[in-house]
Scaffold this active site. Structure first.
Site, PDB file in Angstrom:
ATOM      1  N   LYS A  53       0.838  -1.208   0.000  1.00 28.53           N
ATOM      2  CA  LYS A  53       0.000   0.000   0.000  1.00 28.53           C
ATOM      3  C   LYS A  53       0.872   1.257   0.000  1.00 28.53           C
ATOM      4  O   LYS A  53       0.606   2.216  -0.737  1.00 28.53           O
ATOM      5  CB  LYS A  53      -0.922  -0.007   1.218  1.00 28.53           C
ATOM      6  CG  LYS A  53      -1.706   1.298   1.466  1.00 28.53           C
ATOM      7  CD  LYS A  53      -2.709   1.595   0.355  1.00 28.53           C
ATOM      8  CE  LYS A  53      -3.443   2.915   0.603  1.00 28.53           C
ATOM      9  NZ  LYS A  53      -4.415   2.843   1.680  1.00 28.53           N
ATOM     10  N   LYS A  91       1.382  10.774   4.680  1.00 26.71           N
ATOM     11  CA  LYS A  91       1.705   9.739   5.664  1.00 26.71           C
ATOM     12  C   LYS A  91       2.107   8.434   4.986  1.00 26.71           C
ATOM     13  O   LYS A  91       3.101   7.799   5.354  1.00 26.71           O
ATOM     14  CB  LYS A  91       0.509   9.497   6.580  1.00 26.71           C
ATOM     15  CG  LYS A  91       0.695   8.329   7.564  1.00 26.71           C
ATOM     16  CD  LYS A  91      -0.540   8.121   8.416  1.00 26.71           C
ATOM     17  CE  LYS A  91      -1.706   7.565   7.643  1.00 26.71           C
ATOM     18  NZ  LYS A  91      -1.487   6.153   7.214  1.00 26.71           N
TER      19      LYS A  91
END
Length: 295
Positions: free
Chosen positions: A172, A241
């Site tokens: 991811k 992030k």
């Protein structure tokens, strides 16, 4: 539906709520929880069973889904006071948050005597969460990933088995690094072309018919950026992030990946200047504002 009948869904925000609703409509008994009272009320309007207590939400659950901002929150929610013990022993924990892969392995060690852990982060945004067509990147044993598919296949159109626990979260972060780099490249391309005198729409059309086509040019530039909607549903701070997770992973593996480092720094700056809660497509504004020569 295999052996999974009750699913506890922890995190009922923009992504979690439609995912939980799709599971409910597929016939699972879904019990939702969110620390936000507003999120719980919105989920209740969707017909979901909503608990005001996390312990009650996961009690006797066959499968716990966590869709939370980061791995720190996941550990705090589940591990603090051994809350995860409320679930059936042997229940699946589908950790679908955007968490750091090494932290996910730590989580697996902490809860592994009671829960089977599969990290299963998603890609696709709110629109595909509503449609049930997300892409899932799963990490865990082959047996556990197979056991999780009755749930995952309701909310996704593609489930990739990426490797052992942590592999899904690693994938991811890598995906979002490439996605974020694509947004920057497409934004700079439009800035360059329009400065020369090309029309922005023409630039995007040519890129999409040529080798420069990417996710940003296909589904972001006209839909959210050139029309100044900036409403893709994914926050700039979250993209930053995730790219930071990829950069940290590279450092932990002693890799010197300069483009990743530069992309990480650029998104961090944008998050600070534009605001982490802003839609990530506003990176275009950051790029255009900072593109004039300083010389």
């Amino acid at each position: 539906m295999s052996g999974i009948k009750t699913v506890s869904f922890i995190g009922l925000g923009q992504m979690g709520r439609p995912m939980a609703k799709n599971l409910h409509e597929a016939g699972f008994r879904v019990v939702g929880f969110d620390a936000s009272e507003e999120a719980r009320l919105e989920a209740g309007k969707s017909g979901l069973i909503v608990s005001n207590s996390l312990e009650d939400a996961i009690r006797d659950s066959d499968c716990i889904v966590t869709m939370l901002p980061n791995g720190d929150i996941v550990q705090d929610v589940l591990v603090s006071n051994d809350r995860f013990l409320s679930a059936h022993k042997g229940a699946l924990l589908l950790e679908m948050s955007s968490s750091a892969p090494l932290q996910t392995r730590q989580l697996s060690e902490l809860v592994g005597t009671h829960l089977r852990v599969v990290d299963a982060p998603v890609s696709g945004g709110v629109k595909r969460a509503i449609e049930g067509t997300l892409t899932v990147m799963a990490g865990g044993s082959n047996e556990d990933i197979e056991s999780s598919k009755p749930v995952l296949e309701v909310i996704s159109s593609k489930v990739f088995s990426c490797g052992p626990v942590g592999a899904g979260h690693a994938m991811k972060s890598i995906n979002n690094y490439v996605s974020g780099a694509g947004v920057v490249a497409a934004s700079e391309a439009v800035r360059l072309g329009t400065e020369f005198g090309l029309e922005a729409e023409t630039i995007v059309d040519v890129l999409n018919a040529s080798s420069g086509k990417n996710n940003a040019t296909e589904v972001k530039m006209k839909q959210f950026i050139l029309n100044e909607a900036f409403s893709s549903g994914f926050a700039l701070g979250l993209m930053s992030k995730d790219i930071g997770i990829a950069a940290d992973l590279a450092k932990s593996l002693n890799l010197n990946l300069k483009n990743l480092e530069e992309t990480d720094l650029m998104w961090k700056r944008a998050s600070k200047e534009v605001g982490g809660s802003a839609d990530h497509t506003r990176m275009f504004e950051f790029v255009t504002t900072n593109s004039d020569s300083k010389n």
